[in-house]
Write an enzyme that holds these catalytic residues in place. Structure first.
Site, PDB file in Angstrom:
ATOM      1  N   GLY A  48       4.044  -6.909   1.507  1.00 23.70           N
ATOM      2  CA  GLY A  48       4.293  -5.468   1.432  1.00 23.70           C
ATOM      3  C   GLY A  48       3.727  -4.785   2.665  1.00 23.70           C
ATOM      4  O   GLY A  48       3.585  -5.398   3.728  1.00 23.70           O
ATOM      5  N   GLU A 207       9.710  13.151  -7.755  1.00 22.99           N
ATOM      6  CA  GLU A 207      10.892  12.727  -6.997  1.00 22.99           C
ATOM      7  C   GLU A 207      11.994  12.233  -7.939  1.00 22.99           C
ATOM      8  O   GLU A 207      13.173  12.519  -7.731  1.00 22.99           O
ATOM      9  CB  GLU A 207      10.492  11.651  -5.980  1.00 22.99           C
ATOM     10  CG  GLU A 207       9.616  12.247  -4.885  1.00 22.99           C
ATOM     11  CD  GLU A 207       9.280  11.297  -3.751  1.00 22.99           C
ATOM     12  OE1 GLU A 207       9.057  11.793  -2.638  1.00 22.99           O
ATOM     13  OE2 GLU A 207       9.233  10.087  -3.974  1.00 22.99           O
ATOM     14  N   ASP A 337      -3.225  -1.247  -2.008  1.00 21.02           N
ATOM     15  CA  ASP A 337      -3.381  -0.794  -3.393  1.00 21.02           C
ATOM     16  C   ASP A 337      -4.392  -1.638  -4.168  1.00 21.02           C
ATOM     17  O   ASP A 337      -4.992  -1.167  -5.133  1.00 21.02           O
ATOM     18  CB  ASP A 337      -2.030  -0.861  -4.119  1.00 21.02           C
ATOM     19  CG  ASP A 337      -1.080   0.251  -3.684  1.00 21.02           C
ATOM     20  OD1 ASP A 337      -1.461   1.052  -2.816  1.00 21.02           O
ATOM     21  OD2 ASP A 337       0.038   0.303  -4.230  1.00 21.02           O
TER      22      ASP A 337
HETATM   23  C1  FAD Z   1       8.185   4.187  -6.682  1.00 22.57           C
HETATM   24  C2  FAD Z   1       7.119   4.282  -5.635  1.00 22.57           C
HETATM   25  C3  FAD Z   1       7.141   5.321  -4.721  1.00 22.57           C
HETATM   26  C4  FAD Z   1       6.158   5.412  -3.736  1.00 22.57           C
HETATM   27  N1  FAD Z   1       6.228   6.435  -2.820  1.00 22.57           N
HETATM   28  C5  FAD Z   1       5.334   6.486  -1.828  1.00 22.57           C
HETATM   29  C6  FAD Z   1       5.439   7.463  -0.813  1.00 22.57           C
HETATM   30  O1  FAD Z   1       6.353   8.295  -0.826  1.00 22.57           O
HETATM   31  N2  FAD Z   1       4.515   7.463   0.189  1.00 22.57           N
HETATM   32  C7  FAD Z   1       3.508   6.544   0.221  1.00 22.57           C
HETATM   33  O2  FAD Z   1       2.706   6.556   1.163  1.00 22.57           O
HETATM   34  N3  FAD Z   1       3.372   5.613  -0.719  1.00 22.57           N
HETATM   35  C8  FAD Z   1       4.261   5.552  -1.743  1.00 22.57           C
HETATM   36  N4  FAD Z   1       4.147   4.583  -2.703  1.00 22.57           N
HETATM   37  C9  FAD Z   1       2.976   3.718  -2.677  1.00 22.57           C
HETATM   38  C10 FAD Z   1       3.119   2.622  -1.641  1.00 22.57           C
HETATM   39  O3  FAD Z   1       4.364   1.978  -1.788  1.00 22.57           O
HETATM   40  C11 FAD Z   1       1.976   1.642  -1.836  1.00 22.57           C
HETATM   41  O4  FAD Z   1       0.757   2.324  -1.668  1.00 22.57           O
HETATM   42  C12 FAD Z   1       2.062   0.511  -0.821  1.00 22.57           C
HETATM   43  O5  FAD Z   1       3.250  -0.222  -1.036  1.00 22.57           O
HETATM   44  C13 FAD Z   1       0.859  -0.402  -0.943  1.00 22.57           C
HETATM   45  O6  FAD Z   1       0.981  -1.456  -0.061  1.00 22.57           O
HETATM   46  P1  FAD Z   1       0.433  -2.885  -0.470  1.00 22.57           P
HETATM   47  O7  FAD Z   1       0.651  -3.761   0.703  1.00 22.57           O
HETATM   48  O8  FAD Z   1      -0.921  -2.751  -1.032  1.00 22.57           O
HETATM   49  O9  FAD Z   1       1.372  -3.326  -1.680  1.00 22.57           O
HETATM   50  P2  FAD Z   1       2.959  -3.527  -1.689  1.00 22.57           P
HETATM   51  O10 FAD Z   1       3.616  -2.835  -0.563  1.00 22.57           O
HETATM   52  O11 FAD Z   1       3.382  -3.168  -3.064  1.00 22.57           O
HETATM   53  O12 FAD Z   1       3.123  -5.069  -1.476  1.00 22.57           O
HETATM   54  C14 FAD Z   1       2.649  -6.004  -2.388  1.00 22.57           C
HETATM   55  C15 FAD Z   1       3.440  -7.281  -2.194  1.00 22.57           C
HETATM   56  O13 FAD Z   1       2.798  -8.318  -2.924  1.00 22.57           O
HETATM   57  C16 FAD Z   1       3.759  -9.082  -3.617  1.00 22.57           C
HETATM   58  N5  FAD Z   1       3.062  -9.655  -4.760  1.00 22.57           N
HETATM   59  C17 FAD Z   1       2.479  -8.990  -5.781  1.00 22.57           C
HETATM   60  N6  FAD Z   1       1.862  -9.843  -6.607  1.00 22.57           N
HETATM   61  C18 FAD Z   1       2.066 -11.083  -6.093  1.00 22.57           C
HETATM   62  C19 FAD Z   1       1.668 -12.379  -6.509  1.00 22.57           C
HETATM   63  N7  FAD Z   1       0.907 -12.575  -7.585  1.00 22.57           N
HETATM   64  N8  FAD Z   1       2.071 -13.439  -5.776  1.00 22.57           N
HETATM   65  C20 FAD Z   1       2.834 -13.269  -4.675  1.00 22.57           C
HETATM   66  N9  FAD Z   1       3.219 -12.056  -4.229  1.00 22.57           N
HETATM   67  C21 FAD Z   1       2.828 -10.979  -4.926  1.00 22.57           C
HETATM   68  C22 FAD Z   1       4.848  -8.082  -3.964  1.00 22.57           C
HETATM   69  O14 FAD Z   1       6.095  -8.727  -4.164  1.00 22.57           O
HETATM   70  C23 FAD Z   1       4.855  -7.181  -2.738  1.00 22.57           C
HETATM   71  O15 FAD Z   1       5.773  -7.632  -1.765  1.00 22.57           O
HETATM   72  C24 FAD Z   1       5.121   4.460  -3.690  1.00 22.57           C
HETATM   73  C25 FAD Z   1       5.094   3.401  -4.601  1.00 22.57           C
HETATM   74  C26 FAD Z   1       6.090   3.304  -5.561  1.00 22.57           C
HETATM   75  C27 FAD Z   1       6.062   2.147  -6.537  1.00 22.57           C
END
Ligand code: FAD
Length: 453
Positions: A48, A207, A337
């Site tokens: 992500g 949204e 997150d």
């Molecule tokens: C509907 C929605 C709308 C949003 N709108 C906004 C916005 O407008 N602006 C903003 O700044 N933020 C927004 N966010 C929040 C933002 O998307 C997150 O804060 C961000 O994606 C966090 O990044 P990350 O890398 O921590 O997790 P993510 O981007 O969620 O990536 C996590 C990755 O880990 C993978 N994964 C999870 N568990 C496992 C596992 N056990 N094994 C292997 N792979 C795994 C998933 O498939 C994913 O690809 C929104 C979130 C959602 C759900």
């Protein structure tokens, strides 16, 4: 150079990893695709915002990177609600990880669901039958999950919005409700089918509410001429006394006014107790009969956090040091997150937003590079680009650098930023094209009900 995916390597400890000892004895003779010997091995869980940016920031480092994700794509979640409301096809907001990493010679990808991590043995466990994956450094970036606060009825009977399949399910459900309503002779049942409840007045709830309103008023009204569109209700339930609590009050008011003009009923101070058989029961004893109930009221760290045995804070997020690693296991970094770190606007926890994940992913990568070079690690410093949310097709709120904007100008800023951060030229073109068509014609192409008879 990428090694072959069939290569079986004897895993040697990385000679170049200072201070953090590699546990030579405990590493199995694992089949390790794409991992070369002799240099530090960085395993990243999650492709992500956090994980992908960490991998890219390691492009020039003398390390081997293995990126793991249970999906083979990177998802752009800020536009997920548009997939759920038939504004965009799901392919427009996702991009294959292997294509993104194609030109990064020190990185490889494996599609795998990570079940747990053995922090002591430095192994990532990906399920029965699969070899554990050893690491010298680990970056955990598995994101978040819906938080139902232990209420199983909410988990069972509401629709979430966390990934592509959720969005598609929601779109099918909404369009299916219109189909059933069109064939329903009983006015009460029809009214329930056309009642859409969104629980949670944060950005996702707002949204969704705005996008549903536009879908109903501009598109489905024409698709279902026999239905009285005036019978549809969109209710946005929020337990606190305000929507969009993270935004300044003036923008909260602007968003509220706009939603009300769009026909969304905003119910503040409405805490939901349970949802059963299409009935939403509120803590004040009242009930709402609704064919569709969307859960947008709580997020928590990915369940992977619960398997670590590391200290967890609010929303089950993993407590990390300012250098983004674990106190007991400095070779393990947690970002985005999943991570809990205070310091945002002084003392708050950094919010679960894309920019925090992107910047933490980069910082974790740079700290690994520093550690390998024998330099000290730097604390995370956040550059706040501000926050925004969109309400319908030409209105948004925007809070950045002390500037508070609402309306069309904020919406243009929102458009621009989302296009910039979207990965893939093809995706940008598709999204821009769809938005242009939506804007000028009020049409939405993706009104398909898929996946069931
Ligand atoms: C509907 C929605 C709308 C949003 N709108 C906004 C916005 O407008 N602006 C903003 O700044 N933020 C927004 N966010 C929040 C933002 O998307 C997150 O804060 C961000 O994606 C966090 O990044 P990350 O890398 O921590 O997790 P993510 O981007 O969620 O990536 C996590 C990755 O880990 C993978 N994964 C999870 N568990 C496992 C596992 N056990 N094994 C292997 N792979 C795994 C998933 O498939 C994913 O690809 C929104 C979130 C959602 C759900």
């Amino acid at each position: 150079m990428k090694s072959s995916t069939t290569d079986t390597t004897t895993l040697e400890p990385s000679s170049s990893v200072p201070a953090v000892e590699t546990q030579e004895g405990s590493l199995p003779q694992a089949s390790m695709p794409a991992i070369r010997t002799g240099r530090p091995r960085v395993v990243i869980v999650g492709a992500g915002f956090g994980g992908l940016n960490a991998a890219r920031a390691l492009a020039k480092a003398d390390v081997d990177v293995l990126l793991l994700d249970h999906n083979n794509y990177h998802g752009f979640w800020p536009l997920l609600y548009q997939v759920a409301t038939a504004g965009l096809e799901k392919e427009a907001i996702a991009y294959p990880v292997r294509a993104i990493l194609r030109r990064q010679s020190n990185a490889d990808f494996r599609m795998a669901h990570v079940e747990s991590v053995d922090l002591d043995k430095r192994l990532v466990l990906t399920g029965t039958g699969s070899q554990p994956i050893p690491y010298d450094y680990l970056i955990l970036a598995a994101g978040s999950a819906d938080n139902y606060f232990g209420n199983n009825a909410l988990a069972r009977n509401t629709l979430g919005l966390k990934d592509l399949s959720d969005a598609e399910t929601l779109r099918n459900h909404v369009l299916g409700a219109f189909e059933r309503a069109a064939a329903e002779p009983d006015p009460e049942t029809r009214r329930s089918l056309l009642t859409f409840v969104i629980i949670g007045g944060g950005p996702t709830g707002v949204e969704m509410a705005g996008a549903l309103s536009e879908l109903f008023r501009h598109v489905l009204r024409k698709d279902y001429p026999t239905l009285d569109i005036g019978q549809t209700s969109i209710l946005l339930l929020e337990a606190s006394d305000r929507i969009l609590a993270a935004f300044p009050e003036s923008l909260q008011r602007a968003a509220k006014r706009k939603l009300i003009r769009m026909g969304v009923q905003i119910k503040l101070g409405m805490a939901v107790e349970s949802v059963e058989d299409g009935t939403v029961s509120l803590k004040d004893g009242s009930q709402i009969h609704a064919g569709t109930v969307v859960w947008a009221a709580g997020v928590r760290s990915s369940m992977l956090a619960d398997t670590l045995g590391a200290e967890q804070a609010r929303n089950a997020r993993v407590k990390i040091l300012p250098t983004l690693n674990l106190a007991q296991h400095p070779e393990v970094f947690v970002v985005g997150d999943m991570a809990y770190l205070e310091g945002y606007k002084g003392k708050d926890a950094y919010p679960m937003v894309a920019q925090v994940a992107i910047q933490q992913g980069k910082r974790a990568a740079r700290n690994i590079i520093s550690h390998i070079a024998g330099r000290s690690l730097a604390s995370f410093r956040y550059f706040d680009y501000g926050t925004m949310a969109t309400i319908g097709r030409s209105s948004a709120i925007f809070d950045a650098f002390g500037i508070h904007l609402s309306g069309r100008l904020a919406w243009l800023g929102w458009l621009f930023i989302h296009i910039i951060y979207l990965i893939g030229f093809r995706n940008r073109v598709i999204v821009l094209f769809n938005w242009a068509v939506n804007y000028f014609t009020y049409e939405r192409g993706v009104r398909l009900i898929t996946g069931g008879k």
